[in-house]
Design a protein around this motif. Structure first.
Motif, PDB file in Angstrom:
ATOM      1  N   SER A  15      -2.756  10.932   2.703  1.00 13.37           N
ATOM      2  CA  SER A  15      -1.921  11.386   3.811  1.00 13.37           C
ATOM      3  C   SER A  15      -1.220  12.685   3.454  1.00 13.37           C
ATOM      4  O   SER A  15      -1.136  13.622   4.245  1.00 13.37           O
ATOM      5  N   TYR A  61      -1.715   1.450   9.552  1.00 12.38           N
ATOM      6  CA  TYR A  61      -2.335   2.632  10.131  1.00 12.38           C
ATOM      7  C   TYR A  61      -1.822   3.899   9.446  1.00 12.38           C
ATOM      8  O   TYR A  61      -1.113   3.830   8.436  1.00 12.38           O
ATOM      9  N   ASP A  62      -2.160   5.062  10.007  1.00  5.83           N
ATOM     10  CA  ASP A  62      -1.784   6.332   9.387  1.00  5.83           C
ATOM     11  C   ASP A  62      -0.276   6.429   9.203  1.00  5.83           C
ATOM     12  O   ASP A  62       0.507   5.926  10.025  1.00  5.83           O
ATOM     13  N   HIS A  63       0.107   7.088   8.117  1.00  7.41           N
ATOM     14  CA  HIS A  63       1.515   7.378   7.823  1.00  7.41           C
ATOM     15  C   HIS A  63       2.352   6.109   7.693  1.00  7.41           C
ATOM     16  O   HIS A  63       3.494   6.037   8.136  1.00  7.41           O
TER      17      HIS A  63
END
Length: 215
Positions: free
Chosen positions: A211, A46-48
């Motif tokens: 990101s 997922y993000d980051h």
């Protein structure tokens, strides 16, 4: 377990059998303080760089959910053996060649006595030779006209499997030239497709770059 296909395929790495090499490397990693999670599936990135892991615990212990935020991620997810399309290929007794090799090498199970292997590549021959050595009657239907002819194997070249025969279980195959062969198992190998699901979800090499741009 650590090792992937080294647990059932013939391989020599640094002069040692592949499975033995994998166990030694895992032990070395643990000695350095690395956490080696077996029985664990990475189900999402997922993000980051947040990675979701599902760990199957032994005994009555509840499964464990890990949320790991990594500085860097290396994916070594292997590949999936592709099937080959033919009639009634969902009959019990039809499986991938790699599955049959796992049954044989890891569990000592021969998946049939009269086995037809349908393939378009050379990797299926390790399974064919191993099953023949275990006492099965093996015939290879190689879709390539210039296929090899290993000693001890019956190889039919330049033909394909048209359909699996049987009702409730495999009893034979019909080939594209009309030949009918008795069989109690059909193994299919259409080559391998890289397992890129996590890589695609993470948007590949651009994940960190995107990101950084957003934040």
């Amino acid at each position: 377990q650590v090792g992937g296909s080294l647990l059932f395929r013939e391989a020599t790495i640094e002069g040692r059998p592949g499975a033995e090499w994998a166990r030694e490397v895992a032990a070395e990693l643990k000695q350095t303080g690395a956490l080696v999670l077996t029985g664990t599936t990475a189900f999402g990135i997922y993000d980051h760089h947040l990675v979701g892991l599902s760990q199957k615990m032994e005994g009555d212990a509840s499964d464990r959910l890990w949320r790991v935020r990594a500085a860097s991620i290396v994916l070594a997810t292997g590949a999936i053996e592709r099937p080959l399309p033919f009639g009634h290929n969902d009959l019990p007794g039809v499986m991938s060649t790699e599955a049959a090799l796992v049954y044989l090498r890891r569990f000592g199970v021969v998946v049939g006595r009269r086995i037809v292997i349908a393939t378009n590549n050379g990797l299926a021959y390790e399974t064919a030779l191993a099953l023949a050595a275990a006492g099965a009657e093996v015939s290879v239907v190689d879709y390539r006209a210039d296929a090899p002819s290993p000693a001890g194997l019956r190889v039919l070249k330049g033909v394909t499997v048209a359909a699996a025969l049987g009702r409730g279980t495999v009893t034979g195959v019909r080939l594209s030239d009309g030949t009918v062969m008795e069989a109690d198992a059909i193994l299919a190998s259409g080559g391998f497709t890289p397992t890129v699901h996590l890589f695609c979800q993470a948007q590949g090499n651009d994940a960190r770059h995107k990101s950084d741009q957003q934040h």
